[in-house]
Design a protein around this motif. Structure first.
Motif, PDB file in Angstrom:
ATOM      1  N   SER A 299       0.788   6.401  -1.219  1.00 23.12           N
ATOM      2  CA  SER A 299       0.949   7.171  -2.600  1.00 23.12           C
ATOM      3  C   SER A 299      -0.176   7.632  -2.902  1.00 23.12           C
ATOM      4  O   SER A 299      -1.265   7.576  -2.469  1.00 23.12           O
ATOM      5  CB  SER A 299       1.636   6.066  -3.508  1.00 23.12           C
ATOM      6  OG  SER A 299       0.513   5.283  -3.913  1.00 23.12           O
ATOM      7  N   ASN A 300      -0.208   8.833  -3.919  1.00 18.72           N
ATOM      8  CA  ASN A 300      -1.430   9.117  -4.291  1.00 18.72           C
ATOM      9  C   ASN A 300      -2.240   8.208  -5.087  1.00 18.72           C
ATOM     10  O   ASN A 300      -3.637   8.292  -4.948  1.00 18.72           O
ATOM     11  CB  ASN A 300      -0.907  10.297  -5.384  1.00 18.72           C
ATOM     12  CG  ASN A 300      -0.430  11.605  -4.843  1.00 18.72           C
ATOM     13  OD1 ASN A 300      -0.800  12.013  -3.703  1.00 18.72           O
ATOM     14  ND2 ASN A 300       0.378  12.173  -5.612  1.00 18.72           N
ATOM     15  N   ASP A 301      -1.796   7.078  -5.513  1.00 21.40           N
ATOM     16  CA  ASP A 301      -2.674   6.090  -5.829  1.00 21.40           C
ATOM     17  C   ASP A 301      -3.578   5.536  -5.002  1.00 21.40           C
ATOM     18  O   ASP A 301      -4.464   4.781  -5.256  1.00 21.40           O
ATOM     19  CB  ASP A 301      -1.692   5.064  -6.684  1.00 21.40           C
ATOM     20  CG  ASP A 301      -1.167   5.488  -8.074  1.00 21.40           C
ATOM     21  OD1 ASP A 301      -1.701   6.418  -8.574  1.00 21.40           O
ATOM     22  OD2 ASP A 301       0.187   4.792  -8.386  1.00 21.40           O
ATOM     23  N   GLU A 302      -2.919   5.739  -3.680  1.00 19.28           N
ATOM     24  CA  GLU A 302      -3.650   4.957  -2.491  1.00 19.28           C
ATOM     25  C   GLU A 302      -4.407   6.088  -1.748  1.00 19.28           C
ATOM     26  O   GLU A 302      -4.717   5.879  -0.690  1.00 19.28           O
ATOM     27  CB  GLU A 302      -2.801   4.051  -1.840  1.00 19.28           C
ATOM     28  CG  GLU A 302      -1.865   3.117  -2.303  1.00 19.28           C
ATOM     29  CD  GLU A 302      -0.952   2.835  -1.711  1.00 19.28           C
ATOM     30  OE1 GLU A 302      -1.092   1.508  -0.806  1.00 19.28           O
ATOM     31  OE2 GLU A 302       0.191   3.082  -1.656  1.00 19.28           O
TER      32      GLU A 302
END
Length: 73
Positions: free
Chosen positions: A55-58
């Motif tokens: 994900s974008n969070d990662e």
């Protein structure tokens, strides 16, 4: 998107695309190197994309570009 590829004298084989929602479907279908974010809620994108990335969070986009384009592991 096709218009820009033509203007830049590029083909879909040169295109890398990332998406996580239905509005990204056309882009993912066009790009040879297409990636769906692991947290996408649109199950159809997983069948379209050539790969699944974090994900974008990662930092999924960054880490994939570093790996695929720059050759980082």
């Amino acid at each position: 998107m096709t218009r820009l590829l033509n203007e830049w004298n590029m083909s879909p084989d040169d295109l890398m695309a990332f998406g996580d929602a239905n509005n990204d479907k056309d882009m993912l279908e066009l790009a040879k190197h297409s990636y769906v974010m692991t947290n996408s809620e649109d199950a159809s994108l997983f069948d379209i994309a050539s790969g699944v990335v974090p994900s974008n969070d990662e930092q999924g986009v960054l880490t994939t570009i570093e790996k695929v384009v720059l050759g980082y592991s």
